[in-house]
Design a protein around this motif. Structure first.
Motif, PDB file in Angstrom:
ATOM      1  N   VAL A   1       0.838  -1.204   0.000  1.00  0.00           N
ATOM      2  CA  VAL A   1       0.000   0.000   0.000  1.00  0.00           C
ATOM      3  C   VAL A   1       0.873   1.253   0.000  1.00  0.00           C
ATOM      4  O   VAL A   1       0.559   2.239  -0.683  1.00  0.00           O
ATOM      5  CB  VAL A   1      -0.967  -0.010   1.198  1.00  0.00           C
ATOM      6  CG1 VAL A   1      -1.601   1.333   1.417  1.00  0.00           C
ATOM      7  CG2 VAL A   1      -2.026  -1.069   0.997  1.00  0.00           C
TER       8      VAL A   1
ATOM      9  N   TRP B   1      -4.875   3.134  -9.522  1.00  0.00           N
ATOM     10  CA  TRP B   1      -5.582   2.110  -8.762  1.00  0.00           C
ATOM     11  C   TRP B   1      -7.056   2.465  -8.604  1.00  0.00           C
ATOM     12  O   TRP B   1      -7.922   1.590  -8.685  1.00  0.00           O
ATOM     13  CB  TRP B   1      -4.941   1.927  -7.385  1.00  0.00           C
ATOM     14  CG  TRP B   1      -3.652   1.182  -7.433  1.00  0.00           C
ATOM     15  CD1 TRP B   1      -2.411   1.703  -7.224  1.00  0.00           C
ATOM     16  CD2 TRP B   1      -3.472  -0.203  -7.710  1.00  0.00           C
ATOM     17  NE1 TRP B   1      -1.472   0.722  -7.364  1.00  0.00           N
ATOM     18  CE2 TRP B   1      -2.089  -0.458  -7.654  1.00  0.00           C
ATOM     19  CE3 TRP B   1      -4.330  -1.258  -8.008  1.00  0.00           C
ATOM     20  CZ2 TRP B   1      -1.547  -1.719  -7.879  1.00  0.00           C
ATOM     21  CZ3 TRP B   1      -3.791  -2.517  -8.227  1.00  0.00           C
ATOM     22  CH2 TRP B   1      -2.429  -2.739  -8.165  1.00  0.00           C
ATOM     23  N   ALA B   2      -7.349   3.735  -8.405  1.00  0.00           N
ATOM     24  CA  ALA B   2      -8.733   4.162  -8.249  1.00  0.00           C
ATOM     25  C   ALA B   2      -9.512   3.973  -9.550  1.00  0.00           C
ATOM     26  O   ALA B   2     -10.651   3.497  -9.535  1.00  0.00           O
ATOM     27  CB  ALA B   2      -8.784   5.620  -7.807  1.00  0.00           C
TER      28      ALA B   2
ATOM     29  N   GLU C   1       0.725   3.973  -3.213  1.00  0.00           N
ATOM     30  CA  GLU C   1       0.178   5.314  -2.996  1.00  0.00           C
ATOM     31  C   GLU C   1       0.626   6.289  -4.088  1.00  0.00           C
ATOM     32  O   GLU C   1      -0.102   7.223  -4.423  1.00  0.00           O
ATOM     33  CB  GLU C   1       0.596   5.826  -1.618  1.00  0.00           C
ATOM     34  CG  GLU C   1      -0.081   7.087  -1.192  1.00  0.00           C
ATOM     35  CD  GLU C   1      -1.589   6.924  -1.073  1.00  0.00           C
ATOM     36  OE1 GLU C   1      -2.299   7.869  -1.460  1.00  0.00           O
ATOM     37  OE2 GLU C   1      -2.053   5.881  -0.609  1.00  0.00           O
TER      38      GLU C   1
ATOM     39  N   SER D   1      -6.712   7.569   0.738  1.00  0.00           N
ATOM     40  CA  SER D   1      -5.513   6.858   0.305  1.00  0.00           C
ATOM     41  C   SER D   1      -5.873   5.451  -0.162  1.00  0.00           C
ATOM     42  O   SER D   1      -6.988   4.975   0.013  1.00  0.00           O
ATOM     43  CB  SER D   1      -4.493   6.800   1.445  1.00  0.00           C
ATOM     44  OG  SER D   1      -4.969   5.970   2.470  1.00  0.00           O
ATOM     45  N   VAL D   2      -4.883   4.809  -0.738  1.00  0.00           N
ATOM     46  CA  VAL D   2      -5.081   3.475  -1.299  1.00  0.00           C
ATOM     47  C   VAL D   2      -5.409   2.463  -0.211  1.00  0.00           C
ATOM     48  O   VAL D   2      -6.109   1.486  -0.471  1.00  0.00           O
ATOM     49  CB  VAL D   2      -3.817   3.057  -2.087  1.00  0.00           C
ATOM     50  CG1 VAL D   2      -3.897   1.643  -2.591  1.00  0.00           C
ATOM     51  CG2 VAL D   2      -3.599   4.005  -3.238  1.00  0.00           C
ATOM     52  N   LYS D   3      -4.976   2.721   1.004  1.00  0.00           N
ATOM     53  CA  LYS D   3      -5.260   1.771   2.078  1.00  0.00           C
ATOM     54  C   LYS D   3      -6.749   1.691   2.402  1.00  0.00           C
ATOM     55  O   LYS D   3      -7.190   0.752   3.045  1.00  0.00           O
ATOM     56  CB  LYS D   3      -4.439   2.069   3.323  1.00  0.00           C
ATOM     57  CG  LYS D   3      -4.944   3.162   4.186  1.00  0.00           C
ATOM     58  CD  LYS D   3      -4.083   3.257   5.434  1.00  0.00           C
ATOM     59  CE  LYS D   3      -4.640   4.294   6.360  1.00  0.00           C
ATOM     60  NZ  LYS D   3      -3.830   4.451   7.555  1.00  0.00           N
TER      61      LYS D   3
ATOM     62  N   ASN E   1       0.776   5.671  -7.213  1.00  0.00           N
ATOM     63  CA  ASN E   1      -0.118   5.464  -8.350  1.00  0.00           C
ATOM     64  C   ASN E   1      -1.573   5.367  -7.908  1.00  0.00           C
ATOM     65  O   ASN E   1      -2.330   4.552  -8.430  1.00  0.00           O
ATOM     66  CB  ASN E   1       0.265   4.187  -9.109  1.00  0.00           C
ATOM     67  CG  ASN E   1       1.633   4.283  -9.704  1.00  0.00           C
ATOM     68  OD1 ASN E   1       2.045   5.336 -10.158  1.00  0.00           O
ATOM     69  ND2 ASN E   1       2.366   3.182  -9.665  1.00  0.00           N
ATOM     70  N   ARG E   2      -1.976   6.188  -6.956  1.00  0.00           N
ATOM     71  CA  ARG E   2      -3.332   6.116  -6.407  1.00  0.00           C
ATOM     72  C   ARG E   2      -4.386   6.345  -7.476  1.00  0.00           C
ATOM     73  O   ARG E   2      -5.409   5.679  -7.505  1.00  0.00           O
ATOM     74  CB  ARG E   2      -3.513   7.121  -5.279  1.00  0.00           C
ATOM     75  CG  ARG E   2      -4.845   6.988  -4.572  1.00  0.00           C
ATOM     76  CD  ARG E   2      -4.981   8.003  -3.475  1.00  0.00           C
ATOM     77  NE  ARG E   2      -4.984   9.359  -3.960  1.00  0.00           N
ATOM     78  CZ  ARG E   2      -6.047   9.957  -4.502  1.00  0.00           C
ATOM     79  NH1 ARG E   2      -7.171   9.308  -4.619  1.00  0.00           N
ATOM     80  NH2 ARG E   2      -5.966  11.197  -4.914  1.00  0.00           N
TER      81      ARG E   2
END
Length: 110
Positions: free
Chosen positions: A27, A37-38, A31, A86-88, A33-34
């Motif tokens: 994670v 990923w989104a 982050e 965030s990605v988390k 490349n958030r």
């Protein structure tokens, strides 16, 4: 005479190789490349999972609770993305939505 630089190899702890540490490291690296990923999570959710569930519901006469579950799961993924979390937070939301969608699809098919 004492040395000025001490070796700290005796004090370092070896990182544990459990899944939680690996996930946190992944994670942290993801982050950067958030946005990618989104977009990927939203594309899979909106272009694959939700239409597949709606088609299965149309062919096999799904109930209203399945449609409600589908829309709530879509919001479960959309809210962390639109609020720029965030990605988390995006990964667990997408994983939960993915599992729920697959479960509802399998329930409808069987």
């Amino acid at each position: 005479m004492a040395t000025l630089a001490h070796s700290t190899t005796a004090y370092t702890n070896a990182p544990s190789a459990n899944w939680l540490t690996s996930y946190k490291n992944f994670v942290a690296r993801a982050e950067f490349n958030r946005f990618g990923w989104a977009v990927t999570a939203l594309a899979i959710q909106g272009c694959l999972l939700s239409p597949t569930l709606l088609l299965v519901m149309a062919y096999f006469k799904g109930g209203d609770w399945q449609f409600l579950t589908s829309m709530l799961c879509f919001l479960l993924v959309l809210i962390p993305i639109l609020s720029a979390m965030s990605v988390k937070y995006i990964f667990p939301a997408f994983a939960t939505s993915f599992v729920i969608h697959l479960t509802v699809i399998l329930i409808t098919l069987l």
